[in-house]
Write a protein that holds these residues in place. Structure first.
Motif, mmCIF file in Angstrom:
data_model
loop_
_atom_site.group_PDB
_atom_site.id
_atom_site.type_symbol
_atom_site.label_atom_id
_atom_site.label_comp_id
_atom_site.label_asym_id
_atom_site.label_seq_id
_atom_site.Cartn_x
_atom_site.Cartn_y
_atom_site.Cartn_z
ATOM 1 N N GLU A 1 1.721 48.399 78.243
ATOM 2 C CA GLU A 1 2.913 48.045 77.480
ATOM 3 C C GLU A 1 3.215 46.548 77.591
ATOM 4 O O GLU A 1 3.569 45.898 76.595
ATOM 5 N N VAL A 2 3.056 46.015 78.802
ATOM 6 C CA VAL A 2 3.289 44.575 78.995
ATOM 7 C C VAL A 2 2.252 43.771 78.218
ATOM 8 O O VAL A 2 2.585 42.771 77.562
ATOM 9 N N PHE A 3 0.992 44.209 78.277
ATOM 10 C CA PHE A 3 -0.057 43.499 77.537
ATOM 11 C C PHE A 3 0.233 43.510 76.040
ATOM 12 O O PHE A 3 0.078 42.485 75.363
ATOM 13 N N ASP A 4 0.634 44.666 75.519
ATOM 14 C CA ASP A 4 0.937 44.746 74.084
ATOM 15 C C ASP A 4 2.083 43.813 73.717
ATOM 16 O O ASP A 4 2.058 43.170 72.656
ATOM 17 N N TRP A 5 3.088 43.717 74.594
ATOM 18 C CA TRP A 5 4.209 42.820 74.300
ATOM 19 C C TRP A 5 3.741 41.371 74.301
ATOM 20 O O TRP A 5 4.112 40.587 73.413
ATOM 21 N N VAL A 6 2.946 41.001 75.308
ATOM 22 C CA VAL A 6 2.430 39.634 75.376
ATOM 23 C C VAL A 6 1.574 39.333 74.158
ATOM 24 O O VAL A 6 1.660 38.247 73.566
ATOM 25 N N HIS A 7 0.750 40.313 73.766
ATOM 26 C CA HIS A 7 -0.169 40.111 72.644
ATOM 27 C C HIS A 7 0.570 39.997 71.319
ATOM 28 O O HIS A 7 0.306 39.077 70.522
ATOM 29 N N ILE A 8 1.491 40.909 71.082
ATOM 30 C CA ILE A 8 2.122 40.982 69.765
ATOM 31 C C ILE A 8 3.339 40.066 69.650
ATOM 32 O O ILE A 8 3.513 39.365 68.642
ATOM 33 N N VAL A 9 4.169 40.057 70.689
ATOM 34 C CA VAL A 9 5.430 39.313 70.611
ATOM 35 C C VAL A 9 5.329 37.938 71.286
ATOM 36 O O VAL A 9 5.509 36.898 70.648
ATOM 37 N N GLY A 10 5.023 37.958 72.579
ATOM 38 C CA GLY A 10 5.017 36.712 73.341
ATOM 39 C C GLY A 10 4.031 35.687 72.804
ATOM 40 O O GLY A 10 4.372 34.511 72.603
ATOM 41 N N GLY A 11 2.791 36.126 72.570
ATOM 42 C CA GLY A 11 1.774 35.206 72.077
ATOM 43 C C GLY A 11 2.094 34.682 70.688
ATOM 44 O O GLY A 11 1.864 33.501 70.383
ATOM 45 N N THR A 12 2.652 35.562 69.845
ATOM 46 C CA THR A 12 3.007 35.146 68.484
ATOM 47 C C THR A 12 4.127 34.102 68.510
ATOM 48 O O THR A 12 4.073 33.093 67.792
ATOM 49 N N ILE A 13 5.129 34.336 69.343
ATOM 50 C CA ILE A 13 6.228 33.376 69.464
ATOM 51 C C ILE A 13 5.707 32.049 70.007
ATOM 52 O O ILE A 13 6.076 30.969 69.509
ATOM 53 N N LEU A 14 4.842 32.123 71.022
ATOM 54 C CA LEU A 14 4.297 30.897 71.606
ATOM 55 C C LEU A 14 3.580 30.055 70.562
ATOM 56 O O LEU A 14 3.814 28.833 70.458
ATOM 57 N N MET A 15 2.723 30.670 69.761
ATOM 58 C CA MET A 15 1.956 29.898 68.787
ATOM 59 C C MET A 15 2.821 29.457 67.607
ATOM 60 O O MET A 15 2.596 28.388 67.033
ATOM 61 N N ALA A 16 3.825 30.270 67.231
ATOM 62 C CA ALA A 16 4.724 29.861 66.150
ATOM 63 C C ALA A 16 5.532 28.629 66.564
ATOM 64 O O ALA A 16 5.666 27.661 65.799
ATOM 65 N N VAL A 17 6.057 28.661 67.791
ATOM 66 C CA VAL A 17 6.814 27.511 68.296
ATOM 67 C C VAL A 17 5.890 26.307 68.453
ATOM 68 O O VAL A 17 6.264 25.175 68.138
ATOM 69 N N SER A 18 4.665 26.552 68.918
ATOM 70 C CA SER A 18 3.710 25.460 69.092
ATOM 71 C C SER A 18 3.374 24.809 67.754
ATOM 72 O O SER A 18 3.300 23.576 67.647
ATOM 73 N N MET A 19 3.172 25.619 66.721
ATOM 74 C CA MET A 19 2.851 25.075 65.405
ATOM 75 C C MET A 19 4.025 24.286 64.847
ATOM 76 O O MET A 19 3.845 23.190 64.283
ATOM 77 N N ALA A 20 5.235 24.810 65.015
ATOM 78 C CA ALA A 20 6.417 24.102 64.528
ATOM 79 C C ALA A 20 6.597 22.773 65.268
ATOM 80 O O ALA A 20 6.893 21.735 64.654
#
Length: 211
Positions: free
Chosen positions: A175-194
């Motif tokens: 469950e933690v991995f899925d959250w990191v993969h789907i939510v955490g990682g997506t937020i990290l890269m979206a913020v990084s791109m912005a």
């Protein structure tokens, strides 16, 4: 009257001679540089050539994203032992580049899918650079500098995301991995791109203060 006016004439002559000498000794200011039509054409030809090069680079990043993922797996295999893994190697899993690593006493394989690839982010930066190169108002050196810094920053941040995923995969629950993969990682890269785009724009429009 003649004898009284002679000293005045002499003093005036000496002053005029001194002023003329001072004017001759002053360095002539260099004229402002005005580009000739030939120079402007050469400059624009260079910008067009670079724009085509970056456009081709953007297309190549998308076309060869599998090869770029393979490169990312090789980089991660070198970095993970510095964080937590006791053994790593670049591998493949289900046809996708992967990072095989040992963590928590077990071996795992983390696939790098197309959704996790840095290629599409790099392609976006290259495409933006290609467009702005056609606008002479943006300095060439600053455009190239912003592109290199933005690209390196995005690659580094994607490695952070992959390391975070690998750690969650080996030491945390599914469950933690899925959250990191789907939510955490997506937020990290979206913020990084912005953040990268904001830096990119501010860097190329910034005008250094004249001394």
């Amino acid at each position: 009257m003649t004898s009284a006016s002679a000293p005045l004439d002499t003093r005036a002559s000496r002053r005029a001679l001194r002023e003329a000498q001072e004017i001759r000794e002053k360095p002539n200011p260099s004229p402002a540089y005005v580009p000739t039509p030939t120079t402007s054409r050469v400059h624009m030809a260079i910008r067009w050539a670079l724009a085509l090069l970056f456009a081709a680079g953007a297309a190549a990043a998308v076309a060869f994203e599998h090869a770029i993922r393979t490169m990312e797996a090789a980089i991660s295999a070198e970095l993970l032992p510095l964080i937590f893994a006791t053994g790593t190697k670049a591998a493949t899993s289900s046809g996708s580049p992967a990072i095989a690593f040992e963590g928590d006493g077990h071996w795992y394989a983390l696939r790098i899918t197309a959704e996790c690839a840095i290629a599409f982010y790099v392609a976006a930066i290259f495409a933006l650079t290609a467009i702005l190169l056609l606008l002479p108002r943006f300095p060439l050196a600053r455009l190239l500098g912003a592109t290199v810094i933005g690209m390196v920053g995005l690659i580094a941040l994607n490695q952070v995301r992959l390391g975070w995923l690998a750690y969650a995969f080996s030491f945390q629950s599914r469950e933690v991995f899925d959250w990191v993969h789907i939510v955490g990682g997506t937020i990290l890269m979206a913020v990084s791109m912005a953040a990268t785009l904001l830096f990119y724009v501010l860097f190329i429009v910034h005008k250094p203060k004249k001394k």
